[in-house]
Design a protein around this motif. Sequence first.
Motif, PDB file in Angstrom:
ATOM      1  N   GLU A   1     -37.399   3.599   5.177  1.00  0.00           N
ATOM      2  CA  GLU A   1     -38.123   4.793   5.623  1.00  0.00           C
ATOM      3  C   GLU A   1     -39.372   4.417   6.412  1.00  0.00           C
ATOM      4  OE1 GLU A   1     -38.855   8.815   6.257  1.00  0.00           O
ATOM      5  OE2 GLU A   1     -37.054   7.701   5.649  1.00  0.00           O
TER       6      GLU A   1
ATOM      7  N   LEU B   1     -40.207   5.624  10.170  1.00  0.00           N
ATOM      8  CA  LEU B   1     -41.440   6.324  10.505  1.00  0.00           C
ATOM      9  C   LEU B   1     -42.174   5.631  11.654  1.00  0.00           C
ATOM     10  CD1 LEU B   1     -42.654   7.201   6.903  1.00  0.00           C
ATOM     11  CD2 LEU B   1     -42.045   8.847   8.692  1.00  0.00           C
TER      12      LEU B   1
ATOM     13  N   LYS C   1     -48.977  14.019   8.966  1.00  0.00           N
ATOM     14  CA  LYS C   1     -48.264  14.443   7.758  1.00  0.00           C
ATOM     15  C   LYS C   1     -49.182  15.204   6.818  1.00  0.00           C
ATOM     16  CE  LYS C   1     -44.629  14.670   5.172  1.00  0.00           C
ATOM     17  NZ  LYS C   1     -43.410  15.378   5.621  1.00  0.00           N
TER      18      LYS C   1
ATOM     19  N   GLU D   1     -43.491  11.094   0.850  1.00  0.00           N
ATOM     20  CA  GLU D   1     -43.563  10.577   2.221  1.00  0.00           C
ATOM     21  C   GLU D   1     -45.007  10.303   2.630  1.00  0.00           C
ATOM     22  OE1 GLU D   1     -42.650  12.081   6.755  1.00  0.00           O
ATOM     23  OE2 GLU D   1     -41.163  12.546   5.194  1.00  0.00           O
TER      24      GLU D   1
END
Length: 241
Positions: free
Chosen positions: A48, A52, A78, A165
Amino acid sequence: MASFLHNFSSVLISMVLIFLLVVPSLMCHSMEEKDLQHICSKTQNRTECLNLFKSDPRSLNTDIKGLTGVAVDLALNKSNAVHTQYNQLYTDTKNSELQEKYVACSKNYNDAIRDLQVVKNYLDINRYRFITVEIKDALQEVMSCRNVLKKEPIDPANMDNQNEEFKLLCYMVKVTSHYLIQKIKDTLIISYKLVIQQDYPWVQLQPKVLILCVETPYSNSPEQFNENGILVIPVVYQCHL
């Protein structure tokens, strides 16, 4: 004494000049796929993390400072999005328990945004060693939010995925800034080794030999750079190599 001060000043000047020559070549190394993989391997979700970074085209066209900036921007984007989402969830729900949770998390993310803005400012003015404290604070904020959500198993919006996240993005900032500081430290070591070898060739740079060392960004003292990003005369102290 005058002779010593003259030689000492000469060492400092030589060190600064060499540092200014060495830094650009070491700090301007563009990130490659293998570099991103290595950095992401230090986070809790390598795949991940890579995804990103690759979502921002700057990641493979910049140096380690630029990559840290990418991580900060991703984390800021984010955190702003999640903060807005918590505010909207608060408005939409009529459940008082959920409202309390959403308000708490909204405040957490508001504080995390503030921490990341400070990180961005520190990065811009080359005060890298202060980044770790702010990122630690941002991580504490997201953990506080997660703890609030887990008090009772009520999370209809499944916001813990968003929190996870954001947590990963904070770790990406933490890891990249660590490598940035390490790069500066390594560059300083190369600089004073070159100076010692140039001005004092009889000094053997062997382990545990006491020599003059330049203060590194880990030290609690005035910064190595001024507000324009120009290296100032470094503090010199004794250390072991």
